[in-house]
Enzyme design. Structure first.
Site, PDB file in Angstrom:
ATOM      1  N   CYS A 178       0.821  -1.213   0.000  1.00 48.29           N
ATOM      2  CA  CYS A 178       0.000   0.000   0.000  1.00 48.29           C
ATOM      3  C   CYS A 178       0.856   1.265   0.000  1.00 48.29           C
ATOM      4  O   CYS A 178       0.334   2.371  -0.064  1.00 48.29           O
ATOM      5  CB  CYS A 178      -0.933   0.021   1.204  1.00 48.29           C
ATOM      6  SG  CYS A 178      -2.034  -1.386   1.266  1.00 48.29           S
ATOM      7  N   CYS A 233      -2.705   8.664   6.273  1.00 49.27           N
ATOM      8  CA  CYS A 233      -1.418   8.701   6.983  1.00 49.27           C
ATOM      9  C   CYS A 233      -1.646   8.927   8.473  1.00 49.27           C
ATOM     10  O   CYS A 233      -0.985   8.304   9.314  1.00 49.27           O
ATOM     11  CB  CYS A 233      -0.525   9.814   6.429  1.00 49.27           C
ATOM     12  SG  CYS A 233      -0.090   9.593   4.702  1.00 49.27           S
TER      13      CYS A 233
END
Lengths: 404, 128
Positions: free
Chosen positions: B37, B106
């Site tokens: 990812c 994130c």
């Protein structure tokens, strides 16, 4: 003055050569005539300039000027080649062959044709990025109208075996189109020797202006196509609309310069590329080249720096204008489909940088870029849990990662 | 994409990069994300007898926002009790760093990393 980043993204676009611009300029002002006006000298002068340019474009691919039509760029040329040929021949033939690593404008044109009922074969590529000629041969049928395989890939720079593809297509009576946006002006292109029936060119990839391109359409044996843009019947009815004289002139000069300097420039870029790549490889471990090293234009390197994420790396080398095959740079959040098609694992696809060298790249720039990348890769590896694990001998594939 | 000043600061001067001994009883380790990812975070905490996080370290494979999120996370959890650290939200991290929508994952990953490190520490002590 703010210093600009070192430009290393020549597959994205190239600066217009000042020599090109200089010759274009009068055609914006005093030589403003409509090249299609037949009744006065303004038109004649513009027409003469456009036809001169057409000659230069034809010459760089060894074609007849009457086989070259101007478009707005390679995207339009590719659309016209695929949709135009498909529409014209659809009563007899409804099959098109292309390849998974083509530019989006080719793939997307094919998707549209698929929705209209055409059958499309998307050939896979080998791990080096090159198609398998036997698979191509096996996929052709009596219903195949067109094979569209790019000359040089925009991400990984690999060169497809054009002459061999052309030969196979000619033997089977199938038209061969090639998207040569990244090839023309970089490597010798010859529509006769390579049996190419249609060929797309973009001016801004060879130091010409943006907004203009061309499509080569063979006359013998004649390739026919249905126009996408209709109107006044310019460009032999294949692309209506008043031509932009300055853009056509710019493209012509760009082709003439590229052809005159190709041999020398090719050798110079090989030297620069090797200098850069050897420095990187001597200073960094676990650096992998994506795409074939031999069958590749010298102006492109696509490199995976294991365990360093590409976008993070680009942020660290902000003094360099490069691009990444990593997800985050594009809106899609998917890593490069081209790298995935080579069988590059997703993790490695995320660690890639595309570094492009061109006419204005200097040795000083290449050395500075290599040093900057080496420093940043080392810094980010010190910060990378994957690098740490691989140093400890942990097999990253043995870990149960939680996808998110 | 233009990064916020805070992201750039954390990216260029990351706080608490490094590793703690994962085998140490006082250390909890969280490893989240996936290489496929494009981001992996390893966050470690060292907890003292009072249940306070006295040290934190991270290593991150990812973009600038991922590095900044994990750097900020280590900064924030240091000196906090486990319960306090557990209340840190991804939205606070995202807001502090002015992350754009495309980078919100994130901050979520950083929150996951904190939780995973705490859980690992607690697991060790439950077993002991």
């Amino acid at each position: 003055m703010v210093t600009r980043p070192i430009y290393l993204d020549y597959q994205s676009t190239t600066p217009c050569d000042p020599r090109v611009l200089e010759i274009m300029l009068p055609y914006f002002t005093e030589e403003f005539g409509n090249p299609h006006s037949r009744s006065h000298a303004y038109g004649w002068r513009a027409e003469e300039a456009v036809e001169g340019a057409r000659g230069h474009v034809a010459k760089i691919i060894n074609a007849d000027p009457r086989e070259v039509i101007f478009t707005s760029g390679a995207t339009e040329s590719n659309n016209l080649a695929l949709k135009g040929v498909a529409q014209f021949y659809k009563a007899q033939k409804d099959h098109i062959v292309t390849c998974v690593t083509e530019h989006k404008c080719v793939l997307d044109s094919c998707r549209h044709l698929e929705q209209e009922g055409f059958k499309i074969t998307y050939l896979p590529v080998q791990p080096n990025g090159i198609i398998d000629l036997n698979r191509l041969r096996d996929t052709l049928t009596d219903r195949t109208a067109l094979v569209s395989i790019m000359a040089v890939n925009n991400e990984i720079g690999v060169i497809q075996p054009l002459a061999e593809i052309g030969k196979i297509c000619r033997e089977r009576g199938v038209f061969f189109h090639t998207d040569a946006a990244q090839a023309v002006g970089k490597i010798p292109m010859d529509v006769e020797a390579m049996n190419i029936d249609l060929l797309s060119i973009s001016a801004h990839k060879l130091y010409g202006p943006k907004g203009v391109g061309a499509l080569y359409v063979r006359r013998k044996p004649r390739v026919r196509l249905t126009a996408l843009i209709t109107g006044g019947g310019q460009e032999r009815g294949m692309r209506s609309g008043t031509l932009s004289t300055p853009l056509c002139v710019g493209m012509g000069v760009a082709c003439a310069i590229a052809q005159a300097e190709m041999r020398e420039e090719y050798a110079r870029l090989c030297t620069l590329r090797d200098r850069f790549y050897n420095t990187i490889r001597s200073e960094l471990e676990e650096v992998y080249l994506n795409g074939d090293f031999e069958q590749r234009i010298p102006g492109n390197l696509n490199i995976s720096f294991a365990h360093v994420e590409g976008e993070g790396l680009m942020m660290g080398v902000k003094e360099l204008a490069v691009s990444s095959g990593s997800a985050c740079t594009s809106a899609s959040l998917e890593p490069s489909y081209v790298l995935r098609a080579l069988g590059v694992e997703e993790e490695m696809a995320h660690t890639s940088l595309r570094i492009g060298f061109g006419r204005f790249t200097t040795e000083v720039e290449v050395d500075a870029a290599a040093q900057k990348i080496i420093i940043e890769v080392n810094r980010l590896r010190e910060m990378s849990p994957l690098w740490e694990m691989s140093r400890e001998g942990i097999n990253l594939k043995s870990i149960q990662w939680a996808a998110h | 994409m233009a990064y916020s000043e805070k992201v750039i600061d954390h990216y260029e001067n990351p706080r608490n990069v490094g590793a703690l001994d994962a085998k140490d009883e006082a250390v909890g380790t969280g490893l989240v994300g996936a290489p496929a990812c494009g981001d992996v975070m390893k966050l470690q905490i060292k907890v003292n007898d009072q249940g306070v996080i006295e040290d934190a370290k991270f290593k991150t494979f990812g973009c600038g926002s991922a590095i900044a999120s994990s750097s900020l996370a280590t900064e924030w959890i240091k000196g906090k009790t486990l319960d306090q650290a557990n209340t840190i939200k991804n939205t606070e991290i995202a807001q502090h760093l002015s992350l754009p929508p495309v980078k919100l994952h994130c901050s979520m990953l950083a929150e996951d990393a904190i939780r995973a490190a705490i859980q690992d520490y607690k697991q060790k002590h439950r077993a002991a």
